[in-house]
Design a protein around this motif. Structure first.
Motif, PDB file in Angstrom:
ATOM      1  N   ASP A  62       0.850  -1.189   0.000  1.00 43.59           N
ATOM      2  CA  ASP A  62       0.000   0.000   0.000  1.00 43.59           C
ATOM      3  C   ASP A  62       0.890   1.245   0.000  1.00 43.59           C
ATOM      4  N   VAL A  63       0.621   2.172  -0.908  1.00 45.27           N
ATOM      5  CA  VAL A  63       1.499   3.352  -1.010  1.00 45.27           C
ATOM      6  C   VAL A  63       1.568   4.133   0.303  1.00 45.27           C
ATOM      7  N   ARG A  64       0.525   4.000   1.117  1.00 45.35           N
ATOM      8  CA  ARG A  64       0.532   4.712   2.398  1.00 45.35           C
ATOM      9  C   ARG A  64       1.487   4.086   3.412  1.00 45.35           C
ATOM     10  N   SER A  65       1.974   2.873   3.110  1.00 43.96           N
ATOM     11  CA  SER A  65       2.920   2.215   4.032  1.00 43.96           C
ATOM     12  C   SER A  65       4.362   2.602   3.740  1.00 43.96           C
ATOM     13  N   PHE A  66       4.599   3.189   2.563  1.00 46.33           N
ATOM     14  CA  PHE A  66       5.968   3.586   2.229  1.00 46.33           C
ATOM     15  C   PHE A  66       6.320   4.886   2.944  1.00 46.33           C
ATOM     16  N   ASN A  67       7.579   5.057   3.190  1.00 45.28           N
ATOM     17  CA  ASN A  67       8.095   6.371   3.513  1.00 45.28           C
ATOM     18  C   ASN A  67       7.919   7.209   2.233  1.00 45.28           C
ATOM     19  N   LEU A  68       7.399   8.422   2.368  1.00 47.06           N
ATOM     20  CA  LEU A  68       7.023   9.218   1.200  1.00 47.06           C
ATOM     21  C   LEU A  68       8.211   9.425   0.256  1.00 47.06           C
ATOM     22  N   HIS A  69       9.373   9.633   0.840  1.00 47.54           N
ATOM     23  CA  HIS A  69      10.567   9.856   0.026  1.00 47.54           C
ATOM     24  C   HIS A  69      10.882   8.615  -0.823  1.00 47.54           C
ATOM     25  N   SER A  70      10.852   7.442  -0.209  1.00 45.17           N
ATOM     26  CA  SER A  70      11.204   6.245  -0.997  1.00 45.17           C
ATOM     27  C   SER A  70      10.126   5.917  -2.017  1.00 45.17           C
ATOM     28  N   LEU A  71       8.864   6.227  -1.705  1.00 43.96           N
ATOM     29  CA  LEU A  71       7.807   6.033  -2.700  1.00 43.96           C
ATOM     30  C   LEU A  71       8.073   6.915  -3.914  1.00 43.96           C
ATOM     31  N   ARG A  72       8.391   8.166  -3.666  1.00 46.98           N
ATOM     32  CA  ARG A  72       8.565   9.103  -4.787  1.00 46.98           C
ATOM     33  C   ARG A  72       9.844   8.859  -5.567  1.00 46.98           C
ATOM     34  N   GLU A  73      10.792   8.136  -4.959  1.00 46.66           N
ATOM     35  CA  GLU A  73      11.976   7.684  -5.694  1.00 46.66           C
ATOM     36  C   GLU A  73      11.591   6.668  -6.765  1.00 46.66           C
TER      37      GLU A  73
END
Ligand code: ATP
Ligand code: MG
Length: 247
Positions: free
Chosen positions: A66-77
């Motif tokens: 779930d995208v909400r489980s990622f750290n926002l920075h690593s998701l956007r990487e």
């Protein structure tokens, strides 16, 4: 990546679902096109992937998480987006591209510009990559600005590459060369391409037709042409208006 029963309404507009129960699995390396009339929810849908907004219902998953489980920075990487209205800064062309990845060296910047079919116009400028861009990119044409935005996104070397209507000002031949280069050089990258023209998307692995925030049809160009009334309607209207569907 996956959209699982996703609905979305903008904050403060709970009763107006802009995305309505969308479920869709996009495979690694796939080129998925999203087609649909203005205001049908294309940008809103893809904006849920890097969490510019969060789904109101359901889940958006990247690598089964779930995208909400990622750290926002690593998701956007993991996600590179070329926005519908990308900002162009009053620095050099090269620095505008580097904005996609501050660590990139000159060769990588050139490579990204080549993939984006931007090299030809860059080399035609007196100072090439060092050419200064004026405020808001006024010294560039619409198609040149779009190709800088695409170069920037490509330079990021992300797992998921999203083009939100960033090829609308390119002629069909240049656009086709861009997709060919992407396919060859970024085969494993998942590509999501939003476009208005059928001519732009007919070679995608799959095309999703979005209508009022819902998936109205999904398939290859040939499948949709055969089976989807709404796709046939769009096809016929673009054919009539000289959309150059057959290139
Ligand atoms: N920030 C926002 N706040 C409230 N409503 C919005 C916002 N952005 C878009 N909308 C609304 O959401 C709906 C879908 O808009 P969206 O931008 O996703 O459409 P689109 O398919 O990308 O259109 P286009 O092809 O014109 O870019 C529209 O009705 C629009 O007015
Ligand atoms: Mg949009």
């Amino acid at each position: 990546m996956e959209f699982r029963n996703v609905s979305f309404a903008y904050p403060g507009m709970k009763d107006e679902k802009v995305i309505d129960n969308v479920s869709l699995i996009i495979n690694p390396g796939e080129t998925l096109a999203i087609l649909g009339s203005t205001g049908c929810g294309k940008s809103s849908l893809v904006n849920l992937i890097p969490r510019f907004y969060d789904a109101t219902e359901g889940q958006v998953l990247v690598d089964d998480v779930d995208v909400r489980s990622f750290n926002l920075h690593s998701l956007r990487e993991k996600v590179a987006v070329a926005l519908q209205k990308s900002e162009i800064f009053s620095v050099s062309i090269g620095e505008n591209i580097r904005w996609g990845n501050p660590d990139a060296d000159e060769d990588e910047i050139k490579q990204a510009a080549c993939t984006a079919q931007a090299m030809e116009f860059i080399e035609s400028k007196p100072e090439g990559m060092d050419t200064q861009v004026t405020q808001g990119g006024n010294s560039l044409s619409g198609g040149q600005k779009q190709r800088l935005a695409i170069s920037r996104a490509v330079l990021k070397k992300a797992e998921i590459l999203i083009f939100d209507d960033t090829t609308s000002a390119l002629d069909l031949k240049t656009e086709a060369k861009l997709y060919e280069a992407l396919k060859k050089e970024h085969a494993s990258v998942t590509k999501i391409i939003i476009a208005q023209r059928i001519a732009s998307v007919k070679d995608a692995d799959r095309i999703v037709v979005l209508e009022n925030g819902k998936i109205a049809a999904c398939g290859t160009h040939e499948e949709l042409l055969f089976s989807s009334e709404i796709y046939q309607d769009i096809y016929n209207s673009q054919l009539k208006n000289g959309g150059g569907i057959n290139g």
